[in-house]
Design a protein around this motif. Structure first.
Motif, PDB file in Angstrom:
ATOM      1  N   LEU A 196      -2.159  -3.162  -0.851  1.00 52.46           N
ATOM      2  CA  LEU A 196      -1.469  -3.017   0.430  1.00 52.46           C
ATOM      3  C   LEU A 196      -1.379  -4.415   1.025  1.00 52.46           C
ATOM      4  CD1 LEU A 196      -0.366  -1.057   2.669  1.00 52.46           C
ATOM      5  CD2 LEU A 196      -2.665  -1.108   3.644  1.00 52.46           C
ATOM      6  N   VAL A 197      -0.173  -4.887   1.343  1.00 56.16           N
ATOM      7  CA  VAL A 197      -0.002  -6.286   1.729  1.00 56.16           C
ATOM      8  C   VAL A 197       0.752  -6.398   3.056  1.00 56.16           C
ATOM      9  CG1 VAL A 197       0.013  -7.039  -0.678  1.00 56.16           C
ATOM     10  CG2 VAL A 197       2.178  -6.553   0.448  1.00 56.16           C
ATOM     11  N   LEU A 198       0.397  -7.427   3.813  1.00 49.81           N
ATOM     12  CA  LEU A 198       1.139  -7.826   5.003  1.00 49.81           C
ATOM     13  C   LEU A 198       1.987  -9.034   4.646  1.00 49.81           C
ATOM     14  CD1 LEU A 198      -1.440  -7.565   7.944  1.00 49.81           C
ATOM     15  CD2 LEU A 198       0.660  -6.250   7.684  1.00 49.81           C
ATOM     16  N   GLN A 199       3.265  -9.001   5.058  1.00 47.89           N
ATOM     17  CA  GLN A 199       4.172 -10.098   4.736  1.00 47.89           C
ATOM     18  C   GLN A 199       4.997 -10.481   5.957  1.00 47.89           C
ATOM     19  OE1 GLN A 199       6.259  -8.377   1.317  1.00 47.89           O
ATOM     20  NE2 GLN A 199       5.093  -9.716  -0.040  1.00 47.89           N
ATOM     21  N   TRP A 200       5.340 -11.749   6.003  1.00 48.00           N
ATOM     22  CA  TRP A 200       6.247 -12.286   7.025  1.00 48.00           C
ATOM     23  C   TRP A 200       7.402 -12.966   6.292  1.00 48.00           C
ATOM     24  CZ3 TRP A 200       7.398 -17.569   8.061  1.00 48.00           C
ATOM     25  CH2 TRP A 200       8.176 -17.778   9.213  1.00 48.00           C
ATOM     26  N   LYS A 201       8.592 -12.416   6.466  1.00 50.25           N
ATOM     27  CA  LYS A 201       9.777 -12.920   5.773  1.00 50.25           C
ATOM     28  C   LYS A 201       9.529 -13.056   4.267  1.00 50.25           C
ATOM     29  CE  LYS A 201      11.849 -15.251   9.736  1.00 50.25           C
ATOM     30  NZ  LYS A 201      12.499 -16.459  10.262  1.00 50.25           N
ATOM     31  N   ASN A 219      -8.729   1.260 -11.571  1.00 49.65           N
ATOM     32  CA  ASN A 219      -7.696   0.286 -11.914  1.00 49.65           C
ATOM     33  C   ASN A 219      -6.334   0.943 -12.101  1.00 49.65           C
ATOM     34  OD1 ASN A 219      -9.316  -2.079 -11.920  1.00 49.65           O
ATOM     35  ND2 ASN A 219     -10.167  -1.480 -13.905  1.00 49.65           N
ATOM     36  N   MET A 220      -6.237   2.222 -11.758  1.00 49.14           N
ATOM     37  CA  MET A 220      -4.969   2.948 -11.878  1.00 49.14           C
ATOM     38  C   MET A 220      -3.927   2.351 -10.935  1.00 49.14           C
ATOM     39  SD  MET A 220      -4.253   7.005 -11.133  1.00 49.14           S
ATOM     40  CE  MET A 220      -5.226   7.532 -12.531  1.00 49.14           C
ATOM     41  N   PRO A 221      -2.660   2.287 -11.351  1.00 52.56           N
ATOM     42  CA  PRO A 221      -1.621   1.792 -10.429  1.00 52.56           C
ATOM     43  C   PRO A 221      -1.534   2.647  -9.169  1.00 52.56           C
ATOM     44  CG  PRO A 221      -0.789   1.912 -12.677  1.00 52.56           C
ATOM     45  CD  PRO A 221      -2.123   2.587 -12.687  1.00 52.56           C
ATOM     46  N   VAL A 222      -1.288   2.000  -8.052  1.00 40.57           N
ATOM     47  CA  VAL A 222      -1.190   2.691  -6.767  1.00 40.57           C
ATOM     48  C   VAL A 222       0.131   3.447  -6.683  1.00 40.57           C
ATOM     49  CG1 VAL A 222      -1.056   2.356  -4.264  1.00 40.57           C
ATOM     50  CG2 VAL A 222      -2.677   1.011  -5.624  1.00 40.57           C
ATOM     51  N   SER A 223       0.077   4.630  -6.086  1.00 39.60           N
ATOM     52  CA  SER A 223       1.275   5.443  -5.894  1.00 39.60           C
ATOM     53  C   SER A 223       1.678   5.514  -4.421  1.00 39.60           C
ATOM     54  CB  SER A 223       1.067   6.854  -6.435  1.00 39.60           C
ATOM     55  OG  SER A 223       2.197   7.660  -6.196  1.00 39.60           O
ATOM     56  N   PHE A 224       0.693   5.743  -3.536  1.00 37.81           N
ATOM     57  CA  PHE A 224       1.040   5.858  -2.121  1.00 37.81           C
ATOM     58  C   PHE A 224      -0.188   5.601  -1.247  1.00 37.81           C
ATOM     59  CE2 PHE A 224      -0.067  10.134  -3.540  1.00 37.81           C
ATOM     60  CZ  PHE A 224      -0.952  10.568  -2.555  1.00 37.81           C
ATOM     61  N   LEU A 225       0.076   5.315   0.009  1.00 31.79           N
ATOM     62  CA  LEU A 225      -0.950   5.147   1.042  1.00 31.79           C
ATOM     63  C   LEU A 225      -0.959   6.385   1.917  1.00 31.79           C
ATOM     64  CD1 LEU A 225      -2.809   3.376   2.994  1.00 31.79           C
ATOM     65  CD2 LEU A 225      -0.664   2.703   4.089  1.00 31.79           C
ATOM     66  N   GLU A 226      -2.156   6.848   2.266  1.00 32.15           N
ATOM     67  CA  GLU A 226      -2.280   7.975   3.184  1.00 32.15           C
ATOM     68  C   GLU A 226      -3.529   7.795   4.033  1.00 32.15           C
ATOM     69  OE1 GLU A 226      -2.473  12.885   3.262  1.00 32.15           O
ATOM     70  OE2 GLU A 226      -1.991  11.828   1.403  1.00 32.15           O
ATOM     71  N   MET A 227      -3.431   8.177   5.305  1.00 28.47           N
ATOM     72  CA  MET A 227      -4.567   8.105   6.214  1.00 28.47           C
ATOM     73  C   MET A 227      -5.043   9.521   6.529  1.00 28.47           C
ATOM     74  SD  MET A 227      -4.809   6.140   9.892  1.00 28.47           S
ATOM     75  CE  MET A 227      -3.471   7.131  10.587  1.00 28.47           C
ATOM     76  N   SER A 228      -6.369   9.698   6.488  1.00 29.81           N
ATOM     77  CA  SER A 228      -6.963  10.978   6.869  1.00 29.81           C
ATOM     78  C   SER A 228      -7.772  10.774   8.140  1.00 29.81           C
ATOM     79  CB  SER A 228      -7.858  11.504   5.735  1.00 29.81           C
ATOM     80  OG  SER A 228      -9.051  10.740   5.667  1.00 29.81           O
ATOM     81  N   ARG A 229      -8.477  11.783   8.570  1.00 24.84           N
ATOM     82  CA  ARG A 229      -9.276  11.673   9.786  1.00 24.84           C
ATOM     83  C   ARG A 229     -10.529  10.829   9.572  1.00 24.84           C
ATOM     84  NH1 ARG A 229     -13.572  14.895  10.447  1.00 24.84           N
ATOM     85  NH2 ARG A 229     -13.236  14.983  12.697  1.00 24.84           N
ATOM     86  N   LEU A 232      -8.708   5.356   5.363  1.00 24.04           N
ATOM     87  CA  LEU A 232      -7.413   4.944   4.819  1.00 24.04           C
ATOM     88  C   LEU A 232      -7.563   4.886   3.306  1.00 24.04           C
ATOM     89  CD1 LEU A 232      -4.609   3.839   5.924  1.00 24.04           C
ATOM     90  CD2 LEU A 232      -5.513   1.583   5.375  1.00 24.04           C
ATOM     91  N   PHE A 233      -6.587   5.445   2.562  1.00 23.46           N
ATOM     92  CA  PHE A 233      -6.725   5.575   1.115  1.00 23.46           C
ATOM     93  C   PHE A 233      -5.432   5.163   0.410  1.00 23.46           C
ATOM     94  CE2 PHE A 233      -9.405   8.647   3.229  1.00 23.46           C
ATOM     95  CZ  PHE A 233     -10.641   8.465   2.614  1.00 23.46           C
ATOM     96  N   LEU A 234      -5.601   4.448  -0.708  1.00 20.66           N
ATOM     97  CA  LEU A 234      -4.514   4.192  -1.635  1.00 20.66           C
ATOM     98  C   LEU A 234      -4.762   5.072  -2.858  1.00 20.66           C
ATOM     99  CD1 LEU A 234      -4.040   0.299  -1.545  1.00 20.66           C
ATOM    100  CD2 LEU A 234      -2.595   2.038  -0.502  1.00 20.66           C
ATOM    101  N   PHE A 235      -3.820   5.970  -3.149  1.00 20.40           N
ATOM    102  CA  PHE A 235      -3.976   6.920  -4.243  1.00 20.40           C
ATOM    103  C   PHE A 235      -3.219   6.460  -5.479  1.00 20.40           C
ATOM    104  CE2 PHE A 235      -4.973   9.547  -0.559  1.00 20.40           C
ATOM    105  CZ  PHE A 235      -6.044  10.312  -1.020  1.00 20.40           C
ATOM    106  N   GLY A 236      -3.707   6.918  -6.654  1.00 19.66           N
ATOM    107  CA  GLY A 236      -3.073   6.595  -7.920  1.00 19.66           C
ATOM    108  C   GLY A 236      -1.881   7.473  -8.209  1.00 19.66           C
ATOM    109  N   ASP A 237      -1.342   7.296  -9.414  1.00 20.90           N
ATOM    110  CA  ASP A 237      -0.126   8.009  -9.795  1.00 20.90           C
ATOM    111  C   ASP A 237      -0.298   9.516  -9.786  1.00 20.90           C
ATOM    112  OD1 ASP A 237       1.335   5.716 -10.108  1.00 20.90           O
ATOM    113  OD2 ASP A 237       0.839   5.480 -12.230  1.00 20.90           O
ATOM    114  N   ASP A 238      -1.513   9.986 -10.097  1.00 19.84           N
ATOM    115  CA  ASP A 238      -1.710  11.434 -10.153  1.00 19.84           C
ATOM    116  C   ASP A 238      -1.871  12.053  -8.769  1.00 19.84           C
ATOM    117  OD1 ASP A 238      -4.153  10.455  -9.462  1.00 19.84           O
ATOM    118  OD2 ASP A 238      -5.274  11.424 -11.079  1.00 19.84           O
ATOM    119  N   GLY A 239      -1.931  11.248  -7.720  1.00 20.69           N
ATOM    120  CA  GLY A 239      -2.018  11.756  -6.366  1.00 20.69           C
ATOM    121  C   GLY A 239      -3.383  12.264  -5.966  1.00 20.69           C
ATOM    122  N   SER A 240      -4.367  12.154  -6.856  1.00 26.81           N
ATOM    123  CA  SER A 240      -5.707  12.644  -6.529  1.00 26.81           C
ATOM    124  C   SER A 240      -6.770  11.568  -6.644  1.00 26.81           C
ATOM    125  CB  SER A 240      -6.079  13.819  -7.442  1.00 26.81           C
ATOM    126  OG  SER A 240      -6.067  13.414  -8.797  1.00 26.81           O
TER     127      SER A 240
END
Length: 836
Positions: A196-201, A219-229, A232-240
């Protein structure tokens, strides 16, 4: 069958229509779902603050919003009701007028201005829209007659995420121009397949993986970011499977936001207020545009100034421009080169030392071995290049391309790459006939004579000043006698007991009983007047410092109290000799227990080893984050891990690194090199020493706890070092000496194969807990990452050993340097110089 489906669809629409309240202009009724054809204006719903949709429990509303300061500009937004916080906006780049209209038809949702011009709309769909719903999650959804989602705001985030909303790889949050202007600005929070990266221009200035609070589990490739209560989590391709995770305090309402100033924050709504739990980057000077183009952020509140040779240009948004009117910065880059480049020559304006650029820490250098002239040539031939940073020692050449932001203070020591800004000079070329013109001989003689006299006078004056200063420093330190120190006790709070020199001579029998030595001095056993056994350390590598500064450091060390730190009982200053008096640890050091144990003594059992590992971690975590100021130990090794009573851990020699002069710090480096294996790689590069340096040393000690031997004294054998899987690994190639295997490398290979049993001390004869062996090995390897920012903090190490956090997954690619690091010191130094 088709007719049955059509009938069911019609009935569903019929009941949906009659289950919703009728909306009228005279008496608006808020609901969580509306159907086509629906029209709403701000005027129509003025009594409900522009809202015409609310979530089932009233947590969120969809409404017109004017941000309180824009009298003629409105946004159609989804808003958190209790805090009046916008979490999504439709027309953020085009505010609408007071009379604008929101329309819901079977084709979608749209916003039209008073001239009936479409300001925003949803895309076209294959199915007809049956309803617009605002869910309790804050998600605004268009559904068809089968209640299938056609479009939702969660798929089109703005600058904010809420619980349950996913941000997929390639998607971004886009920062706003300001608090009262939601237009898209230059900052982005982007999910990549690795981070997850912050970028300016387009230039990175922060990554989640660099954070100590972020744990990597896979080391699985990241699929999506999701926040729970809870985090903060970065999930892999399998979503679990979780790849990265950041744990947060539990809360039912959280928002993650990319602020307009470029910082990423996570806040919980508690007690009718937002409580900020996580914000990055913390240092405002690490944000790319804090001080505008070419501004220098000095970290003082902060203070923005222009670098030497530059001035503020009020007509150009206070950007910094060259002082000389004949020198100009490159403008936009076009097909034929930089505009304004013709009829001018390229020059490079040198920035003062101590300046750094945020992108240097995330971009690879253009070349690793390149002199300054060649680095400038590369930039000159690149239209998009606006400047360079060049490191003379390594030859690294960093290009500053496309856009220039602010500069920040250098963060890794006094030396670093020097910056140069590309510019164009419009001064005409000097004619050849003027170049050939020479001075009269008499004038030349006068100039040379005067210059020589001036240079000689300057050298004499500087020599006198230097000698006086040196004499003053010696006299200043020499005045550190008992009487002067007694005066300081009245002015410096927190000083421990001051012992007399004669008292220590008597206690140690004239320093006869030596019990240890190290990088900071020699230790003697003694018994003071009240029959208390103490350890007296005679500091032999003290820097030249004034008595006030020395006593302030002693007071600071004396005020540190932790169960896993040796207590400083007092001090003594006798002429130029300094002594520190510590509580005596009756079981000696970990080094003696592990490496000098006689055959008839019992082997240190596994449970005690695990408790020692945890005690060490707790003590270091306190030094790094529990004290008022961070204390970096700089000499973590078994000799400095003392044991008391029931093997209770006590770390010694903390805080002493501050007392070393620059010259004597090299002595410490030499001493550490003598005990092979505890030096962090950054010691041998130009990078600065941080608390992560201690983390590396801690990892090395952990491996020695597991094996019960020095890391570089592991005898290779056919069963343990053979490559049973035929992958070509040769442990002896990285051995400390012929026939020996470098244990950290062996541990890495066994970790890859999940063969942790083979790593435990064979003297324990299998009386170990394999899951704890695995925990210590994985934590140790994570601590050894060659990049300091990848190492966990000691606070997180404690949490992992206590089982409060999952154990991180070591990054194999960041540990491959062990193949060379286990070899000869000279080979190691050359290797680290190349990568540094």
């Amino acid at each position: 069958m088709d007719s049955l489906i059509t009938l069911c669809s019609s009935l569903a629409t019929f009941f949906l229509c009659f289950s919703l309240p009728i909306l009228t202009a005279s008496s608006p009724i808020l609901t969580h779902s509306i159907i086509p054809n629906f029209t709403a204006t701000n005027i129509q719903y003025v009594e409900t603050s522009g809202a015409f949709l609310v979530s089932p429990n009233g947590t969120f509303r969809a409404s017109f919003n004017d941000l309180e300061s824009m009298s003629s500009g409105f946004y159609f937004s989804v808003i958190h009701v209790a805090s009046n916080t916008i979490i999504w906006s439709a027309n953020r780049n085009l505010p609408i007028s007071y009379s604008a209209t929101v329309k819901l038809t079977i084709h979608g949702l749209s916003i039209t201005d008073f001239s009936n011009k479409v300001a925003w709309s949803t895309p076209s769909f294959n199915s007809q829209v049956a309803a617009l719903q605002l869910l309790e999650t804050g998600n605004l959804v268009l559904v068809d007659a089968q209640n299938v989602s056609l479009w939702q705001t969660f798929d089109y985030p703005t600058d904010t995420l809420v619980i349950g909303q996913r941000l997929y790889v390639g998607k971004s949050l886009a920062g706003a121009v300001g608090n009262n202007n939601l237009s898209v600005d230059d900052y982005r929070l982007t999910v990549t397949s690795e981070d997850l990266v912050l970028q300016w221009k387009g230039q990175t200035y922060w990554t989640l993986s660099m954070e100590s609070k972020a744990f990597k589990n896979s080391n699985m490739p990241v699929s999506f970011l999701e926040m729970s209560r809870t985090g903060l989590f970065l999930f892999g391709d399998d979503g679990s499977e979780v790849v990265f995770q950041v744990f947060l305090e539990p809360s039912d309402t959280k928002i993650a936001r990319l602020g307009y100033e470029g910082f990423f924050s996570i806040s919980s709504f508690i007690g009718n207020n937002w409580l900020q739990e996580f914000v990055k980057p913390v240092d405002i000077c690490q944000r790319p545009f804090t001080c505008g183009k070419l501004g220098f952020c000095t970290n003082q509140n902060p203070t923005c100034i222009c670098p030497t040779g530059f001035r503020n240009d009020a007509q150009n948004n206070d950007a910094c421009v060259p002082i000389e009117d004949t020198i100009s910065l490159p403008s936009s880059c076009n097909e034929s080169g930089n505009a304004g480049e013709f009829n001018s020559s390229t020059v490079y304006l040198e920035l003062q030392t101590g300046m750094d650029y945020f992108a240097n820490h995330f971009n690879q250098p253009e070349k690793h071995v390149m002199n300054l002239s060649l680095c400038q040539d590369v930039c000159s031939q690149n239209c998009s290049c606006l400047g360079i940073f060049h490191e003379n020692s390594s030859g690294a050449c960093y290009l500053l391309e496309y856009n220039l932001g602010s500069f920040m203070p250098i963060t890794y020591g006094e030396e670093g790459p020097l910056g140069y800004i590309k510019a164009f000079s419009t001064v005409s070329v000097v004619p050849d006939e003027y170049k050939k013109r020479s001075f009269p001989l008499s004038s030349l003689v006068v100039i040379i004579t005067f210059s020589g006299f001036f240079l000689l006078t300057t050298m004499v004056v500087m020599t006198i000043i230097w000698l006086r200063k040196r004499r003053s420093n010696r006299m200043n330190f020499g005045s550190l006698n008992s009487s002067s120190t007694a005066d300081l006790e009245m002015t410096i709070p927190g000083l421990p007991v001051r012992f007399g020199y004669e008292e220590l001579v008597a206690a140690t029998e004239n320093f006869k009983n030596e019990i240890g030595s190290g990088g900071f001095g020699t230790v003697y056993k003694g018994i003071i007047g009240d029959k208390t056994v103490v350890a007296v350390k005679k500091i032999t590598s003290l820097g030249v410092r004034g008595k006030m500064e020395f006593c302030n450091e002693i007071a600071s060390i004396g005020n540190i109290h932790h169960i896993n730190l040796v207590k400083l009982r007092g001090f003594c200053i006798h002429g130029r000799q300094c002594f520190l008096v510590y509580a005596y640890m009756n079981r000696g050091s970990l080094e003696k227990i592990l490496f000098e144990n006689e055959s008839h003594d019992p082997v240190l059992e596994w449970q005690k080893r695990y408790e020692i590992a945890l005690g060490m971690a707790r003590g270091l975590a306190y030094l790094h984050s529990g004290c008022q100021n961070t204390i970096i130990h700089c000499d973590i090794k078994p000799e400095n891990i003392l044991l008391h009573d029931d093997f209770q851990v006590k770390i010694s020699d903390f805080g002493l690194a501050k007392l070393l002069s620059h010259e004597n710090s090299k002595l410490l480096l030499t001493t550490l090199s003598g005990t092979r294996g505890y030096l962090a790689p950054e010691w041998l590069t130009s990078h600065g020493i941080t608390d992560k340096t201690d983390v590396y040393s801690y990892g090395m000690v952990l491996l020695e706890l597991v094996r019960g031997r020095r890391n570089c004294l592991f005898q290779s054998s056919g069963t343990e070092s053979d490559d049973s899987e035929g992958n070509g690994t040769s442990f002896s190639s990285s051995s400390c000496e012929l026939g020996m295997v470098y244990f950290p490398l062996f541990a890495l290979e066994m970790h890859k194969k999940k063969r942790y049993t083979e790593l435990a001390d064979p003297r324990l004869e299998g009386l170990v807990r394999i899951e704890e062996v695995e925990t210590l090995v994985r934590v140790a390897l994570s601590c050894l990452h060659i990049v300091p920012t990848l190492r966990p903090s000691m606070t997180n190490v404690v949490a992992m050993l206590e089982g409060r956090l999952p154990v991180g997954e070591p990054r194999v690619e960041a540990l491959e340097f062990l193949r060379l690091y286990g070899g000869k010191t000279s080979e190691t130094s050359r290797f680290l110089t190349r990568i540094g």
